[in-house]
Each structure stands twice: as structure tokens, then as C-alpha cells.
Design a protein around this motif. Structure first.
Motif, PDB file in Angstrom:
ATOM      1  N   ARG A 188       3.912   8.373   9.598  1.00  0.00           N
ATOM      2  CA  ARG A 188       3.602   7.947   8.237  1.00  0.00           C
ATOM      3  C   ARG A 188       3.592   6.425   8.178  1.00  0.00           C
ATOM      4  O   ARG A 188       4.184   5.777   7.327  1.00  0.00           O
ATOM      5  CB  ARG A 188       4.637   8.511   7.251  1.00  0.00           C
ATOM      6  CG  ARG A 188       4.509  10.023   7.139  1.00  0.00           C
ATOM      7  CD  ARG A 188       4.788  10.518   5.756  1.00  0.00           C
ATOM      8  NE  ARG A 188       6.178  10.383   5.391  1.00  0.00           N
ATOM      9  CZ  ARG A 188       6.596  10.159   4.140  1.00  0.00           C
ATOM     10  NH1 ARG A 188       5.763  10.011   3.166  1.00  0.00           N
ATOM     11  NH2 ARG A 188       7.878  10.080   3.886  1.00  0.00           N
ATOM     12  N   LYS A 247     -18.567  14.646  -4.949  1.00  0.00           N
ATOM     13  CA  LYS A 247     -17.708  14.184  -3.855  1.00  0.00           C
ATOM     14  C   LYS A 247     -18.088  14.895  -2.559  1.00  0.00           C
ATOM     15  O   LYS A 247     -18.156  14.292  -1.500  1.00  0.00           O
ATOM     16  CB  LYS A 247     -16.240  14.492  -4.213  1.00  0.00           C
ATOM     17  CG  LYS A 247     -15.324  13.308  -4.036  1.00  0.00           C
ATOM     18  CD  LYS A 247     -13.925  13.612  -4.546  1.00  0.00           C
ATOM     19  CE  LYS A 247     -13.207  14.676  -3.761  1.00  0.00           C
ATOM     20  NZ  LYS A 247     -11.927  15.043  -4.383  1.00  0.00           N
ATOM     21  N   ARG A 259      -8.050  -2.710   0.679  1.00  0.00           N
ATOM     22  CA  ARG A 259      -7.023  -1.821   0.181  1.00  0.00           C
ATOM     23  C   ARG A 259      -6.256  -2.484  -0.965  1.00  0.00           C
ATOM     24  O   ARG A 259      -5.971  -1.892  -1.981  1.00  0.00           O
ATOM     25  CB  ARG A 259      -6.070  -1.547   1.334  1.00  0.00           C
ATOM     26  CG  ARG A 259      -5.144  -0.413   1.146  1.00  0.00           C
ATOM     27  CD  ARG A 259      -4.357  -0.277   2.408  1.00  0.00           C
ATOM     28  NE  ARG A 259      -4.792   0.890   3.129  1.00  0.00           N
ATOM     29  CZ  ARG A 259      -3.944   1.781   3.636  1.00  0.00           C
ATOM     30  NH1 ARG A 259      -2.659   1.591   3.562  1.00  0.00           N
ATOM     31  NH2 ARG A 259      -4.385   2.835   4.254  1.00  0.00           N
ATOM     32  N   LEU A 307      -8.318  -2.506  -4.013  1.00  0.00           N
ATOM     33  CA  LEU A 307      -8.334  -1.167  -4.561  1.00  0.00           C
ATOM     34  C   LEU A 307      -7.044  -0.872  -5.310  1.00  0.00           C
ATOM     35  O   LEU A 307      -7.041  -0.285  -6.375  1.00  0.00           O
ATOM     36  CB  LEU A 307      -8.502  -0.159  -3.419  1.00  0.00           C
ATOM     37  CG  LEU A 307      -9.425   1.007  -3.662  1.00  0.00           C
ATOM     38  CD1 LEU A 307     -10.825   0.604  -3.294  1.00  0.00           C
ATOM     39  CD2 LEU A 307      -8.996   2.185  -2.815  1.00  0.00           C
ATOM     40  N   TYR A 308      -5.937  -1.335  -4.717  1.00  0.00           N
ATOM     41  CA  TYR A 308      -4.626  -1.054  -5.289  1.00  0.00           C
ATOM     42  C   TYR A 308      -4.464  -1.780  -6.615  1.00  0.00           C
ATOM     43  O   TYR A 308      -4.076  -1.210  -7.609  1.00  0.00           O
ATOM     44  CB  TYR A 308      -3.531  -1.481  -4.320  1.00  0.00           C
ATOM     45  CG  TYR A 308      -2.155  -1.067  -4.773  1.00  0.00           C
ATOM     46  CD1 TYR A 308      -1.775   0.264  -4.704  1.00  0.00           C
ATOM     47  CD2 TYR A 308      -1.265  -1.992  -5.292  1.00  0.00           C
ATOM     48  CE1 TYR A 308      -0.539   0.661  -5.129  1.00  0.00           C
ATOM     49  CE2 TYR A 308      -0.023  -1.603  -5.724  1.00  0.00           C
ATOM     50  CZ  TYR A 308       0.340  -0.273  -5.640  1.00  0.00           C
ATOM     51  OH  TYR A 308       1.570   0.110  -6.075  1.00  0.00           O
ATOM     52  N   ARG A 310     -12.772   8.011   1.625  1.00  0.00           N
ATOM     53  CA  ARG A 310     -11.790   7.864   0.537  1.00  0.00           C
ATOM     54  C   ARG A 310     -10.932   9.119   0.423  1.00  0.00           C
ATOM     55  O   ARG A 310     -10.820   9.727  -0.641  1.00  0.00           O
ATOM     56  CB  ARG A 310     -12.493   7.600  -0.795  1.00  0.00           C
ATOM     57  CG  ARG A 310     -13.130   6.220  -0.825  1.00  0.00           C
ATOM     58  CD  ARG A 310     -13.719   5.946  -2.183  1.00  0.00           C
ATOM     59  NE  ARG A 310     -14.848   5.049  -2.083  1.00  0.00           N
ATOM     60  CZ  ARG A 310     -15.919   5.129  -2.842  1.00  0.00           C
ATOM     61  NH1 ARG A 310     -16.015   6.077  -3.756  1.00  0.00           N
ATOM     62  NH2 ARG A 310     -16.892   4.277  -2.712  1.00  0.00           N
ATOM     63  N   SER A 311     -10.362   9.500   1.544  1.00  0.00           N
ATOM     64  CA  SER A 311      -9.615  10.758   1.556  1.00  0.00           C
ATOM     65  C   SER A 311      -8.456  10.655   2.537  1.00  0.00           C
ATOM     66  O   SER A 311      -8.461   9.828   3.449  1.00  0.00           O
ATOM     67  CB  SER A 311     -10.538  11.897   1.968  1.00  0.00           C
ATOM     68  OG  SER A 311      -9.794  13.076   2.108  1.00  0.00           O
ATOM     69  N   SER A 312      -7.467  11.495   2.322  1.00  0.00           N
ATOM     70  CA  SER A 312      -6.394  11.595   3.302  1.00  0.00           C
ATOM     71  C   SER A 312      -6.328  13.025   3.836  1.00  0.00           C
ATOM     72  O   SER A 312      -5.387  13.402   4.498  1.00  0.00           O
ATOM     73  CB  SER A 312      -5.063  11.205   2.660  1.00  0.00           C
ATOM     74  OG  SER A 312      -4.805  12.064   1.581  1.00  0.00           O
ATOM     75  N   ASP A 313      -7.357  13.807   3.515  1.00  0.00           N
ATOM     76  CA  ASP A 313      -7.390  15.208   3.921  1.00  0.00           C
ATOM     77  C   ASP A 313      -7.838  15.298   5.383  1.00  0.00           C
ATOM     78  O   ASP A 313      -8.947  14.897   5.717  1.00  0.00           O
ATOM     79  CB  ASP A 313      -8.360  15.960   3.006  1.00  0.00           C
ATOM     80  CG  ASP A 313      -8.330  17.461   3.256  1.00  0.00           C
ATOM     81  OD1 ASP A 313      -7.719  17.881   4.269  1.00  0.00           O
ATOM     82  OD2 ASP A 313      -8.905  18.199   2.446  1.00  0.00           O
ATOM     83  N   LEU A 366       1.896  14.628   5.710  1.00  0.00           N
ATOM     84  CA  LEU A 366       1.654  13.446   4.878  1.00  0.00           C
ATOM     85  C   LEU A 366       2.634  13.365   3.720  1.00  0.00           C
ATOM     86  O   LEU A 366       2.913  12.292   3.193  1.00  0.00           O
ATOM     87  CB  LEU A 366       0.240  13.506   4.285  1.00  0.00           C
ATOM     88  CG  LEU A 366      -0.905  12.946   5.093  1.00  0.00           C
ATOM     89  CD1 LEU A 366      -2.143  12.954   4.231  1.00  0.00           C
ATOM     90  CD2 LEU A 366      -0.595  11.533   5.553  1.00  0.00           C
ATOM     91  N   LEU A 367       3.157  14.524   3.293  1.00  0.00           N
ATOM     92  CA  LEU A 367       4.059  14.547   2.141  1.00  0.00           C
ATOM     93  C   LEU A 367       5.449  14.053   2.495  1.00  0.00           C
ATOM     94  O   LEU A 367       6.260  13.803   1.624  1.00  0.00           O
ATOM     95  CB  LEU A 367       4.182  15.971   1.591  1.00  0.00           C
ATOM     96  CG  LEU A 367       2.910  16.667   1.138  1.00  0.00           C
ATOM     97  CD1 LEU A 367       3.247  18.034   0.559  1.00  0.00           C
ATOM     98  CD2 LEU A 367       2.197  15.833   0.091  1.00  0.00           C
ATOM     99  N   SER A 405      -6.464  -0.162  -9.347  1.00  0.00           N
ATOM    100  CA  SER A 405      -6.021   1.123  -9.883  1.00  0.00           C
ATOM    101  C   SER A 405      -4.638   1.031 -10.516  1.00  0.00           C
ATOM    102  O   SER A 405      -4.248   1.867 -11.289  1.00  0.00           O
ATOM    103  CB  SER A 405      -6.016   2.175  -8.768  1.00  0.00           C
ATOM    104  OG  SER A 405      -5.208   1.741  -7.705  1.00  0.00           O
ATOM    105  N   ALA A 406      -3.895  -0.018 -10.183  1.00  0.00           N
ATOM    106  CA  ALA A 406      -2.512  -0.097 -10.688  1.00  0.00           C
ATOM    107  C   ALA A 406      -2.476  -0.534 -12.149  1.00  0.00           C
ATOM    108  O   ALA A 406      -3.413  -1.105 -12.658  1.00  0.00           O
ATOM    109  CB  ALA A 406      -1.700  -1.057  -9.839  1.00  0.00           C
ATOM    110  N   ARG A 439     -10.731   6.861   6.731  1.00  0.00           N
ATOM    111  CA  ARG A 439     -10.096   7.053   5.422  1.00  0.00           C
ATOM    112  C   ARG A 439     -10.845   6.276   4.343  1.00  0.00           C
ATOM    113  O   ARG A 439     -11.056   6.768   3.237  1.00  0.00           O
ATOM    114  CB  ARG A 439      -8.645   6.566   5.447  1.00  0.00           C
ATOM    115  CG  ARG A 439      -7.713   7.508   6.143  1.00  0.00           C
ATOM    116  CD  ARG A 439      -6.275   7.084   5.891  1.00  0.00           C
ATOM    117  NE  ARG A 439      -5.429   7.626   6.929  1.00  0.00           N
ATOM    118  CZ  ARG A 439      -5.050   6.943   7.990  1.00  0.00           C
ATOM    119  NH1 ARG A 439      -5.398   5.685   8.127  1.00  0.00           N
ATOM    120  NH2 ARG A 439      -4.306   7.516   8.905  1.00  0.00           N
ATOM    121  N   ASN A 440     -11.217   5.032   4.659  1.00  0.00           N
ATOM    122  CA  ASN A 440     -11.869   4.202   3.658  1.00  0.00           C
ATOM    123  C   ASN A 440     -13.284   4.668   3.360  1.00  0.00           C
ATOM    124  O   ASN A 440     -13.729   4.596   2.220  1.00  0.00           O
ATOM    125  CB  ASN A 440     -11.879   2.738   4.106  1.00  0.00           C
ATOM    126  CG  ASN A 440     -10.549   2.069   3.793  1.00  0.00           C
ATOM    127  OD1 ASN A 440     -10.340   1.580   2.694  1.00  0.00           O
ATOM    128  ND2 ASN A 440      -9.634   2.097   4.733  1.00  0.00           N
TER     129      ASN A 440
END
Lengths: 336, 352
Positions: free
Chosen positions: B90, B6, B344, B347-348, B288-291, B234-235, B351-352, B284-285
Motif C-alpha cells: 500500500r 466510463k 495527482r 487532482l487532489y 482513473r481507477s484502482s480496480d 487495497l482496503l 476534489s478536496a 491508474r492515471n
């Protein structure tokens, strides 16, 4: 080793909201009690009684109206936010919803109170993150985004975050609310494990009385305007407190059956003479069809399971069924 | 192993983005209504000027270089401002204009145009370079006024959604007043206002470049310093507070940084749409991170690169003059956002 250290202590605490500038509206009479290390305590009461308000007040997300909260011997409000972050961790009902937040990212935030300005994780932090995920059984979720997880998995990720935060007390708001039954039990076992193995004090709220009676060390029962009652679950059942606090005209907690029963007085009375597994489930069927349990002398319907047959005696007649299914299919006969 | 892979992927992506940015910057110097050779550009940039015609020196020094620098910093600043807004609220649809800051800038410019017309009886553009500086100042003042208003409101409003609604309403009010002013304006001023609204990176002359670079850099540096609080935000507010973050405090700081960036850039380049909305999603895409440790630098680089690309399209050889930048960023930005939403969803559901 853990002994009886008071983690959290409340003295005449009043919780509620201030309306406008001055007017305060307290939800409950003043509360005085404490939580010790290794204790697994449930705040239980009907919806709207003030469970969430109490937990928010204890986690300093909301100010108390009056009274004092002591955390590790010092007043809760005397800590700075970053000092408090090392002492209390929380798990809430709403979860982060960012699309790319991964399970391990969330758990890593538990270390944020400990790490430097640039948020660099040291080897020790990575170790703690890995251990926390391991303990919660979510190592296989590494790389998965939070929004792709089931409710139960998501809840475990948030608990792993709280563990990584490494605080003496974890406070959870309705952790089991959205879970299916096996996940609820699994979650409770995990929390229990944290109290026994890690010596954490855990305080959680729930409106699920069945669940907390089965799992918690102590219950804090609250209800609208009633004083908080703090006791072991069994004592609360035997003293009848549960019925007082979950006051519903049409429902009563039945301590024999360990669940809530309708209080209706119509419906035929039944008694089961045999005592085996089949008999237990016949009782379940009669109860859910609205029949009332009674003593052998009072009963209008008598049921026995013997020689692989269900025998029902009703108005001087005997009905015999080979399976419980055929009995239930004709159960309406006995209510006429 | 996984972590290493990564890390390598992010490193390669970051490296390619920087490379792409440099290429695009160079192309912005080379291409335009007149094509200039690489040798000429290289000579001017290194300061040797050897064998370069004086016309080309002027084109590069006075026009293309300032324009490319403006596009680079405007793109980087708007993209980061968008990222800050999206994390603050957010909300994936938040962007620098959402709180009415750009609308405040428009109002400032419109007020200036009308007041000069009323006081002097002449169109503002007849004042030459003064009108130019005037527009920058008026735009900045209007944007900052809205920013101050929003900051005060944020202290009074309990939650971010209320603030968002208040911001959108401020934008509507500013837009309505602009409409009234336009109705009473000189034809020439109206034209000048329309041109301003189309956005341009050629408004910043070489002499003003240092101010612009310093102002935008201040905002970029502040964003880099905010990486840790951004990750916590973000939390959600409650988790962030429990983890020791003074959320109210940082909400104000984020508002001020994003607002300041938007105000400065809008003042110099006019309202530029979609860079602030689309680039954070692209970053982000891609990563692939939100950091934010990854998102802040990548948003800065991709924002600069995409804006340089838009500027290049606007000045494609073959067009007389240049197309309005704001239209190009919208034409490119809007499909990017739609594409990201579709991707998105795939992707969702996977993964769902």
C-alpha cells in the motif's frame, strides 16, 4: 420478527495480549454477556481501557486469552474467514488511502464475500450496493474518491460497505471520533435507523460519554481492571457507576447537568432563581467561568432573569444587565 | 449512463493501448542501425522469406525479433510486479527492486565473476557462451535467494513496513558485498558486470526465448488470478481479513509472484529501473481507477509498450550500436513519476 435472537454471546471472555510465548496480560476481568438483534450497544470507557482490544477480539482480528465467543450460536473461531465475512462486518478508524478508490468501489467490496473468483457483480449485488448507499445518504458521492471526502462522508461510505456486506451484526471502532458535533449526531441517527429498520445489532466503541448517553440502548462500561458493567445508560448515571468508571480527581459527572464538572471547591457559589431559557444559559456562563452551583440558602450570588433583564444580587448589591453579553463581560466582579 | 460512459472510455483506452503496443513492436523490427523495409519484415514474419536478403533475415530472426519479444515480456512482467508490490505494501513508491531482489541478482552475478576469476585465473567472459548462461543462472539464484529470505522474514515480521525496511537493508548489504567483489575483480569482469548492470534486451537468444516467455507468462497468469484478493488488499489488512481474505497467505503469494517475475527478468535482461514504478501509476492515471480487474491487463499492456518504446529510443537510427536500456528507462520513467505526482496534487486540491 426479530425477537430476542442472541447474535453475539461472550462467556468468561478474557481479552488482552500475550507477551512473549506464555505470559498473558489480561486487560479486564472475564466478561459474560450478549447482544441481541436490533440492539444498539456502546462500549464506553476512558482511553486505553481496552475498548479497541475488545472489539478486535469480537471481530476475530485478535485471539481471546481465554473464554468463549459465540456468534449466531456457534463459536467464533469455528467459522472460516469467509463464513465469518457473512456474519460480522466492521468499520474502523483507519481508512483505505489509495488515491483512486471511489466511494462506490469501497461499498462494492462489501459484496466480495458473496461474488465469484473474478469478482463479477451480479444485478442483485448492484442493487444491494445502490440500496446501501441510498440508506446511508451517500448516493451523491458516486464517482468521488474516498480521500476527497470529509471525515463524516468517509465514515458513511464505510458504513454503507458494512451494510452491503449484509451481516446480522456491525461492529464499529470509534465511529464518531473525528467528526464534528452535528456529524456525530447524524451518524448516530443513521446507526439507530439501521437497528430499528434493518434489525441489525450494532456494537460501537466511543470515549464520548455525552454522545453515548444520548444515543445508545445499552452501555458496556469498562475501565482499567474493573469488571465490565452492562446496563441502560440511565441506570448507570443514577447508580453513580459513571463516576466510578471515569475516575478523575478533578472531574465528576454531574447527573443534574448531564456532563462532567470540575470538582474544585473554590469559586463562588451561585443560584439561579428564575426558570426559563435565558436562566439556563446564564448558568452555563457561570459554570464555565468556574463558579459553583449551590442551593438558594448556600449561594453567595443570586441571579434572576425577569422583565428582559438579568439581575444579579451579590454582597448586598444589585446589578442589572440588559443582555447576557454585558453580564458575562463583568462576571469577574462576582468572583472577587 | 455514467457507468456506460466510463465503460466506453476504458474500452477505447484499452483498445488504443493494444494498438500502440503492436505498432511499437513492429517499429522495433523495422528501426535500428539498419533500416529494414516493412515488406521484408512482413515476409520474414510470415515465413515466406521472398526477396529478403540473407543479412536482413539474420538481423530480424536472430536479433530484432528476440529483442522485441524480450522487451515486451520484460516490460509487462516488471510493470505487473511493480503493481503487485505497490498494492501489497500500500505504498505508491514500491517497485520490484524494493525488497532487494535485483540487488540479490547483482550479488549473484558479481559472485560468479569473482569466483571464476579466482578458480581459473581467467576472466569469465573468456568462456564465451558459457559465461552468458552462467550470468543468467547466477543472477536468478541470487534473486531467488533474497526472495526466499524475504518470504521467511515476512512470516516473522508483524507488519509490512518492517518487511519493507528489512528489504531495503538487504539491498544495502548486497550492494556493499558487490562493492567489495568489484574491488577484487578482473578488469574484464568488472567491465562485464557494468555492462550487465546497464540492462539489455539482446541477451536472450532465439533458443532461450521459449523459456523466458513461459517463465514470465506464468507470473502474468498468476497476477490475473489474483485480481479479487488485490482489490481487497487495497482496503488494508483488517478490512480485507473481515471480508474473508486470508491476508497472510496472499501476502506470501504476492511476494513470490512479484519476486519470481523480477528474478526471471533481471536474470535475462539485467536490472531495468523505473518500469515497475512508473507503469502502474500511468495505468491508474489513464484509467482513473484502482480496480485491479482493469489495472492488471492495462499494466501488462502499457508496461510492454513503454519498454518497447525505451528499447526503440536506445537503438535510434544514427547511434552506433545501442544505448544502455537502463538509462533510457530511467530518463523516461523518472519524469513520468514526477509528472504523475504533480498531476495527482492538482487532482487532489481540486476534489478536496
Amino acid at each position: 420478527m426479530i425477537g430476542s435472537a442472541k447474535i453475539l454471546e461472550l462467556k468468561n471472555l478474557q481479552i488482552g495480549y500475550t507477551i512473549g510465548k506464555k505470559q498473558a496480560s489480561a486487560l479486564l476481568p472475564p466478561i459474560s454477556l450478549f447482544v441481541k438483534a436490533g440492539e444498539f450497544v456502546a462500549v464506553v470507557g476512558p482511553n486505553g481501557a481496552g475498548k479497541s482490544t475488545l472489539l478486535r477480539t469480537l471481530t476475530a482480528l485478535q485471539k481471546p486469552l481465554d473464554g468463549e465467543i459465540f456468534l449466531m450460536g456457534n463459536e467464533l473461531q469455528s467459522y472460516t474467514a469467509s463464513e465469518r465475512a457473512l456474519l460480522i462486518s466492521i468499520v474502523l478508524t483507519d481508512h483505505p488511502d489509495d488515491f483512486f478508490l471511489k466511494a462506490e468501489d469501497i461499498v462494492a467490496t462489501g459484496r466480495y464475500p458473496y461474488i465469484d473468483f473474478w469478482a463479477r457483480l451480479k444485478a442483485r449485488d448492484r442493487e444491494i450496493i445502490a440500496q446501501s448507499m441510498e440508506l446511508c445518504g451517500i448516493t451523491h458521492l458516486i464517482g468521488r474518491t474516498l480521500i476527497s471526502l470529509s471525515d463524516g462522508e468517509r465514515q458513511k461510505v464505510m458504513i454503507a460497505k458494512a451494510l452491503a456486506q449484509d451481516t446480522p451484526i456491525i461492529i464499529l471502532d470509534e465511529p464518531a471520533a473525528f467528526l464534528d458535533y452535528p456529524s456525530k449526531i447524524e451518524l448516530m441517527q443513521l446507526l439507530r435507523k439501521l437497528t430499528t429498520e434493518q434489525g441489525k445489532a450494532i456494537l460501537f466503541s466511543s470515549h464520548d460519554l455525552d454522545l453515548v448517553l444520548r444515543t445508545a440502548d445499552r452501555l458496556w462500561m469498562i475501565s482499567h481492571d474493573q469488571p465490565l458493567v452492562d446496563n441502560v445508560p440511565e441506570q448507570l448515571v443514577l447508580s453513580g457507576t459513571i463516576n466510578k468508571y471515569f475516575d478523575r480527581k478533578e472531574l465528576k459527572y454531574n447527573p443534574h447537568l448531564a456532563h462532567f464538572m470540575p470538582t474544585s471547591t473554590h469559586g463562588k457559589r451561585f443560584f439561579i432563581k428564575s426558570d426559563n431559557l435565558e436562566s439556563k444559559w446564564v448558568r452555563n456562563a457561570f459554570l464555565r467561568k468556574g463558579f459553583l452551583p449551590a442551593s438558594i440558602d448556600d449561594a453567595e450570588i443570586l441571579i434572576t432573569f425577569a422583565d428582559e433583564n438579568f439581575i444579579v444580587e451579590y454582597s448586598n448589591e444589585q446589578y442589572i444587565y440588559k443582555t447576557i453579553e454585558t453580564l458575562i463581560n463583568e462576571i469577574h466582579i462576582f468572583n472577587s | 449512463m455514467e457507468v456506460q460512459k466510463k465503460f466506453r472510455r476504458s474500452f477505447i483506452l484499452m483498445f488504443s493501448s493494444v494498438f500502440l503496443l503492436l505498432i511499437l513492436f513492429l517499429l522495433n523490427l523495422l528501426w535500428g542501425s539498419v533500416s529494414i523495409s516493412f515488406n521484408d519484415v512482413f515476409a520474414v514474419m510470415t515465413g515466406s522469406y521472398e526477396g529478403v536478403s540473407s543479412a536482413n533475415i539474420i538481423i530480424i530472426e536472430q536479433f530484432r525479433f528476440p529483442q522485441a519479444v524480450t522487451a515486451t515480456f520484460a516490460g509487462a512482467g516488471l510493470a505487473v510486479a511493480g503493481l503487485l508490490m505497490q498494492t501489497l505494501f500500500r505504498n505508491p513508491l514500491a517497485d520490484p527492486s524494493i525488497l532487494g531482489i535485483s540487488a540479490g541478482a547483482s550479488l549473484g552475478v558479481a559472485l560468479l565473476l569473482l569466483s571464476t576469476g579466482m578458480v581459473s585465473g581467467q576472466a569469465l567472459i573468456s568462456f564465451g557462451w558459457i559465461s552468458h548462461v552462467g550470468i543468467i543462472l547466477a543472477s536468478f539464484a541470487g534473486a531467488m535467494l533474497v526472495l526466499v529470505l524475504i518470504t521467511i522474514l515476512s512470516k516473522r515480521l508483524m507488519n509490512m513496513v518492517s518487511l519493507l525496511i528489512a528489504g531495503i537493508m538487504i539491498a544495502y548489504v548486497a550492494g556493499a558485498i558487490v562493492g567489495i567483489i568489484k574491488y577484487f575483480s578482473h578488469k574484464e569482469d568488472l567491465h562485464a558486470f557494468v555492462i550487465w548492470g546497464l540492462g539489455s534486451f539482446s541477451n536472450v537468444g532465439l533458443s532461450q526465448i521459449p523459456f523466458f516467455i513461459i517463465a514470465v507468462s506464468l507470473g502474468l497468469i498468476a497476477s490475473v488470478l489474483l485480481m479479487k484478493p488485490l482489490n481487497l488488499m487495497l482496503l488494508g489488512e483488517k478490512y480485507a481479513r473481515n471480508l474473508g481474505l486470508n491476508v497472510k497467505h496472499y501476502q506470501t503469494i504476492l511476494l513470490l509472484v512479484a519476486g519470481f517475475l523480477t528474478a526471471v527478468i533481471t536474470a535475462y535482461a539485467g536490472p531495468i529501473a523505473f518500469i515497475g514504478l512508473a507503469v502502474p501509476h500511468l495505468a491508474r492515471n489513464l484509467f482513473r481507477s484502482s480496480d485491479h480487474k482493469l489495472l492488471i491487463p492495462s499494466t501488462i499492456i502499457i508496461g510492454a509498450a513503454l519498454t518497447l518504446f525505451c528499447n526503440l529510443i536506445a537503438r535510434l537510427p544514427g547511434f552506433e550500436g545501442s544505448l544502455p536500456v537502463n538509462s533510457i528507462t530511467s530518463l523516461i520513467g523518472a519524469p513520468v513519476v514526477v509528472w504523475i505526482i504533480i498531476k495527482r496534487q492538482q487532482l487532489y486540491s481540486r476534489s478536496a
